[in-house]
Design a protein around this motif. Structure first.
Motif, mmCIF file in Angstrom:
data_model
loop_
_atom_site.group_PDB
_atom_site.id
_atom_site.type_symbol
_atom_site.label_atom_id
_atom_site.label_comp_id
_atom_site.label_asym_id
_atom_site.label_seq_id
_atom_site.Cartn_x
_atom_site.Cartn_y
_atom_site.Cartn_z
ATOM 1 N N ARG A 1 0.730 4.007 -2.192
ATOM 2 C CA ARG A 1 0.393 2.729 -2.814
ATOM 3 C C ARG A 1 1.670 1.999 -3.221
ATOM 4 N NH1 ARG A 1 -4.767 1.381 -4.477
ATOM 5 N NH2 ARG A 1 -6.382 2.945 -4.010
ATOM 6 N N VAL A 2 1.689 0.697 -2.990
ATOM 7 C CA VAL A 2 2.902 -0.081 -3.245
ATOM 8 C C VAL A 2 2.644 -1.080 -4.361
ATOM 9 C CG1 VAL A 2 3.620 0.131 -0.830
ATOM 10 C CG2 VAL A 2 2.302 -1.884 -1.564
ATOM 11 N N ASN A 3 3.727 -1.565 -4.943
ATOM 12 C CA ASN A 3 3.676 -2.660 -5.898
ATOM 13 C C ASN A 3 3.949 -3.948 -5.117
ATOM 14 O OD1 ASN A 3 3.422 -0.969 -8.308
ATOM 15 N ND2 ASN A 3 5.493 -0.318 -7.777
ATOM 16 N N ALA A 4 2.956 -4.802 -5.031
ATOM 17 C CA ALA A 4 3.071 -6.003 -4.207
ATOM 18 C C ALA A 4 3.528 -7.196 -5.032
ATOM 19 C CB ALA A 4 1.740 -6.319 -3.547
ATOM 20 N N VAL A 5 4.463 -7.938 -4.481
ATOM 21 C CA VAL A 5 4.914 -9.200 -5.072
ATOM 22 C C VAL A 5 4.747 -10.278 -4.007
ATOM 23 C CG1 VAL A 5 6.816 -10.492 -6.055
ATOM 24 C CG2 VAL A 5 6.537 -8.075 -6.622
ATOM 25 N N VAL A 6 3.951 -11.295 -4.321
ATOM 26 C CA VAL A 6 3.601 -12.313 -3.336
ATOM 27 C C VAL A 6 4.107 -13.676 -3.791
ATOM 28 C CG1 VAL A 6 1.721 -13.384 -2.040
ATOM 29 C CG2 VAL A 6 1.522 -10.999 -2.790
ATOM 30 N N ASN A 7 4.852 -14.328 -2.928
ATOM 31 C CA ASN A 7 5.297 -15.699 -3.182
ATOM 32 C C ASN A 7 4.333 -16.653 -2.492
ATOM 33 O OD1 ASN A 7 6.553 -18.166 -3.389
ATOM 34 N ND2 ASN A 7 8.258 -17.659 -2.042
ATOM 35 N N TYR B 1 -10.090 -14.892 1.487
ATOM 36 C CA TYR B 1 -8.774 -14.417 1.076
ATOM 37 C C TYR B 1 -8.892 -13.528 -0.168
ATOM 38 C CZ TYR B 1 -3.965 -14.341 -0.586
ATOM 39 O OH TYR B 1 -2.733 -13.926 -1.026
ATOM 40 N N ALA B 2 -9.771 -13.924 -1.078
ATOM 41 C CA ALA B 2 -9.973 -13.104 -2.273
ATOM 42 C C ALA B 2 -10.516 -11.726 -1.897
ATOM 43 C CB ALA B 2 -10.922 -13.809 -3.235
ATOM 44 N N GLU B 3 -11.357 -11.670 -0.880
ATOM 45 C CA GLU B 3 -11.863 -10.382 -0.406
ATOM 46 C C GLU B 3 -10.739 -9.527 0.173
ATOM 47 O OE1 GLU B 3 -15.035 -10.954 2.310
ATOM 48 O OE2 GLU B 3 -16.404 -11.811 0.811
ATOM 49 N N LEU B 4 -9.782 -10.180 0.848
ATOM 50 C CA LEU B 4 -8.624 -9.443 1.361
ATOM 51 C C LEU B 4 -7.803 -8.865 0.212
ATOM 52 C CD1 LEU B 4 -6.636 -8.530 3.539
ATOM 53 C CD2 LEU B 4 -5.627 -10.827 3.481
ATOM 54 N N MET C 1 -6.094 -4.210 -2.996
ATOM 55 C CA MET C 1 -5.997 -3.591 -4.321
ATOM 56 C C MET C 1 -6.688 -2.222 -4.328
ATOM 57 S SD MET C 1 -4.242 -5.467 -6.478
ATOM 58 C CE MET C 1 -4.782 -4.869 -8.068
ATOM 59 N N LYS C 2 -7.806 -2.132 -3.637
ATOM 60 C CA LYS C 2 -8.558 -0.881 -3.640
ATOM 61 C C LYS C 2 -7.924 0.179 -2.755
ATOM 62 C CE LYS C 2 -13.083 -2.954 -4.663
ATOM 63 N NZ LYS C 2 -14.425 -3.286 -4.124
ATOM 64 N N ARG C 3 -7.259 -0.258 -1.676
ATOM 65 C CA ARG C 3 -6.775 0.707 -0.694
ATOM 66 C C ARG C 3 -5.267 0.941 -0.707
ATOM 67 N NH1 ARG C 3 -10.068 1.354 3.881
ATOM 68 N NH2 ARG C 3 -8.365 2.683 4.614
ATOM 69 N N TYR C 4 -4.486 -0.119 -1.012
ATOM 70 C CA TYR C 4 -3.049 -0.009 -0.752
ATOM 71 C C TYR C 4 -2.137 -0.395 -1.918
ATOM 72 C CZ TYR C 4 -4.389 0.517 4.154
ATOM 73 O OH TYR C 4 -4.924 0.961 5.329
#
Length: 660
Positions: free
Chosen positions: A569-575, A589-592, A597-600
């Protein structure tokens, strides 16, 4: 014994009676039974009859200078017109505006499908096409003038939903056109660019006990037409007229015959002439960035038809399917006098069937012109500046396409620009404003589209707007353009302004844009970077647009690939700075995000300077029980503490973003 149905144009037209309801075929300048129109005009000028005819037609059928249905302008010949387009018969339009005849302006697809209603003996048809436009009875019911009083469009509620009911008008005479006929009246259309509605029109008139007159180029021997080549069976045809002289049967007013448009040959298109880099090409280039690979599109006349040229130049054409409302599917759409047809088409279907496809939501994107646009996103193309042009297929197409791009210059009449060093400069402003407080007539309802979350863009040479529930939002500005100098003073209203970004710089350079790579997201993996030491997955969506479902699928794939390579599992930072997500894709997109969040993802932080995007995404993700904070800046996201230690050095993101 077989009956020979071949007679002269004069003898055929002599069978039309006073007060008959007459329908005729033709699309813009193509497939027009010119010999029949000329014979009808000559009879009236010579004898004063027939009088009081009702004319029913779909698209405009003429050259705007007196040919086609423009021949029928003589006072007393027509008493009523039901048409989608009046621009091709300006004197008839003038008579309507001056209350000399009754007139209705209905959507082209509705008229095309009403032919079938007439043929089937139906009183009309139900449709949502036209709701909240001037065709809606609450906004005029499609009536053109004061002397037109009968309601032929009604608002009906069915199962709690609003529908429009369009009344069918029984047809007495159909003037149609084909290529070949045998003496029994069987018709084939091998040299025609389009088939349009000839079968439905013939059936509508015949089943009403009326008259069907067909203009052809030639007569062939009895039995020589193959059954599957017969477009209209002879049982429906009363009279066959051979066009004389042959010029009366040109493919269109500018082309005598082009076998590539009739589908009899295929021609190379790779070396088509490139458009010069002017305001028209700038608009077409920006609109082309919205093309959906593997999608079906429609292009309107004018500025939008430049998109076909850009697509060909950028080698995108094989990856999209262009269509016209006239029935052409695939190939390279033709312009000018051949508009509506296509070279190297995959297929040509009837116009009414194409509108079945459009009305049912088959279009992924349409690019249409605009004459006026209001602050709520309403567009007018049907009646403006003292002219009655008509809607054509505009309402049918714009209301039912999954996404819409309106394309046109920012101002009209005398606009001059220069492109210098990749920047746009306005040399002379157009005399007329196109962005007005209120449009003269609503051909497209922005309010209705926003309620349905239909993605809508308004593309000009200097800026791009998008439709929101708040009205028009300025989202992109051309390099070299000053908002306070070149945009706001030339609008009758102030648009929503949040955080507009620059239009893609490649649009303003006279070199290939690498559009195919952009549309297919070939470079999307470069927007993902993983810092193993800190277990941070950086996703840079700055300036990226999620326009269609395939974009969402591509993003999902690169994220999953990046996380799978990390192995944990990673810590995601999105610009998300400058990222645009189509309205109808917000939930997807919210479903993605939910899936990741649930898987990765262990944690997720994202930021955007767009308050609009901030609010929309906050709402979308909260519906799914997620609570990720959307920060206003990279520094704010860095300062936030997280269980995974996202407070560690932000330099990685800054450096990575700089490289991008």
């Amino acid at each position: 014994m077989l009956k020979n149905k071949v007679i002269t144009a004069e003898d055929a037209i002599a069978l039309i009676n006073d007060n008959d309801v007459v329908t005729t075929t033709g699309f813009v300048q193509s497939c027009i039974p010119e010999a029949l129109h000329a014979a009808l005009e000559n009879r009236f000028v010579r004898s004063g009859g027939p009088r009081g005819l009702t004319l029913i037609m779909c698209a405009g059928a003429g050259d705007s200078k007196g040919l086609g249905t423009g021949r029928l302008h003589h006072e007393g010949l027509l008493s009523r017109v039901i048409a989608a387009n009046f621009g091709r018969m300006p004197k008839v339009a003038e008579a309507a505006q001056n209350n000399k005849i009754q007139a209705y302006n209905l959507p082209q697809g509705i008229i095309a499908k009403l032919y079938r209603s007439c043929a089937a003996g139906s009183p009309g048809l139900f449709s949502k096409v036209g709701l909240h436009t001037y065709v809606d009875p609450r906004l005029g019911g499609g009536k053109v003038n004061d002397v037109t009083t009968e309601d032929i469009v009604n608002l009906i509620e069915v199962a709690g939903q609003e529908w429009l009911f369009y009344k069918a008008t029984p047809i007495n005479v159909a003037l149609i056109r084909a290529t070949s006929a045998d003496p029994s009246g069987n018709l084939s259309m091998e040299k025609e660019a389009l088939t349009l509605d000839v079968l439905a029109q013939a059936m509508a008139a015949h089943n009403n006990g009326g008259l069907v007159i067909a203009q052809v180029e030639r007569i062939v021997a009895e039995g020589s037409l193959k059954p599957k080549d017969v477009k209209v069976p002879g049982v429906l045809v009363d009279c066959v007229v051979v066009a004389d002289p042959p010029e009366m049967h040109r493919m269109n007013y500018g082309v005598v015959y082009n076998p590539a448009l009739s589908g009899e040959t295929r021609v190379p298109v790779e070396n088509m002439a490139r458009m010069p880099l002017n305001e028209r090409k700038i608009i077409a280039r920006r609109a082309a960035f919205e093309l959906p690979p593997n999608g079906v599109i429609n292009l309107g006349v004018g500025a939008p038809d430049g998109v076909a040229s850009v697509a060909n130049e950028e080698k995108v054409t094989p990856y999209i399917v262009m269509t016209t409302e006239a029935g052409a599917v695939g190939g390279v759409l033709a312009g000018g006098s051949s508009f509506g047809s296509a070279a190297n088409a995959h297929a040509v279907i009837d116009q009414n069937q194409m509108f079945d496809f459009y009305h049912g939501g088959g279009l992924d994107l349409t690019c249409l012109g605009m004459a006026e646009c209001s602050e709520s996103g309403n567009v007018n193309t049907s009646r403006f500046g003292g002219r009655l042009n008509g809607c054509g297929g505009f309402i049918d197409i714009s209301q039912n396409s999954r996404a819409v791009v309106f394309a046109g210059t920012f101002t009209a009449g005398g606009l001059k620009i220069a492109i210098e060093d990749g920047k746009l400069r306005i040399l002379q402003e157009g005399r007329a404003q196109k962005f007005v407080k209120r449009v003269e007539q609503i051909t497209f309802s922005g309010t209705y589209a926003a309620m349905r979350a239909q993605p809508v863009l308004y593309v000009t040479e200097r800026c791009v707007f998008r439709l929101t529930l708040e009205g028009l939002e300025l989202i992109e500005v051309a390099p070299g353009i000053d908002i306070d100098k070149d945009i706001l003073p030339h609008m009758a209203f102030t648009p929503v302004i949040k955080a507009p970004i620059l239009m893609n710089a490649r649009i303003f350079r006279d070199e290939p844009m690498e559009l195919l790579a952009e549309l297919t997201n070939r470079n999307l993996p470069e927007r993902v970077s993983y810092d193993k030491a800190r277990n941070i997955l950086f996703l840079n969506l700055e300036g990226w647009a999620m326009r269609k479902q395939s974009d969402l699928a591509d993003l999902r794939q690169v994220l999953v690939d990046g996380c799978e390579k990390a192995g944990k599992r990673v810590n995601a930072v999105v610009n998300q700075d400058g990222c645009r997500i189509a309205d109808d894709l917000q939930d997807d997109y919210a479903e993605l995000v939910d899936f990741m969040m649930k898987r990765y993802y262990a944690t997720m932080a994202r930021y955007t300077t767009s308050a609009f995007m901030h609010l929309k995404m906050q709402d979308a993700v909260s519906k799914r029980g997620l609570q990720p904070h959307i920060f206003e800046s990279g520094d704010e996201a860095h300062a936030a503490k997280s269980p995974a230690g996202l407070e560690d050095d932000w330099d990685g993101l800054v450096n990575w973003k700089a490289k991008g």
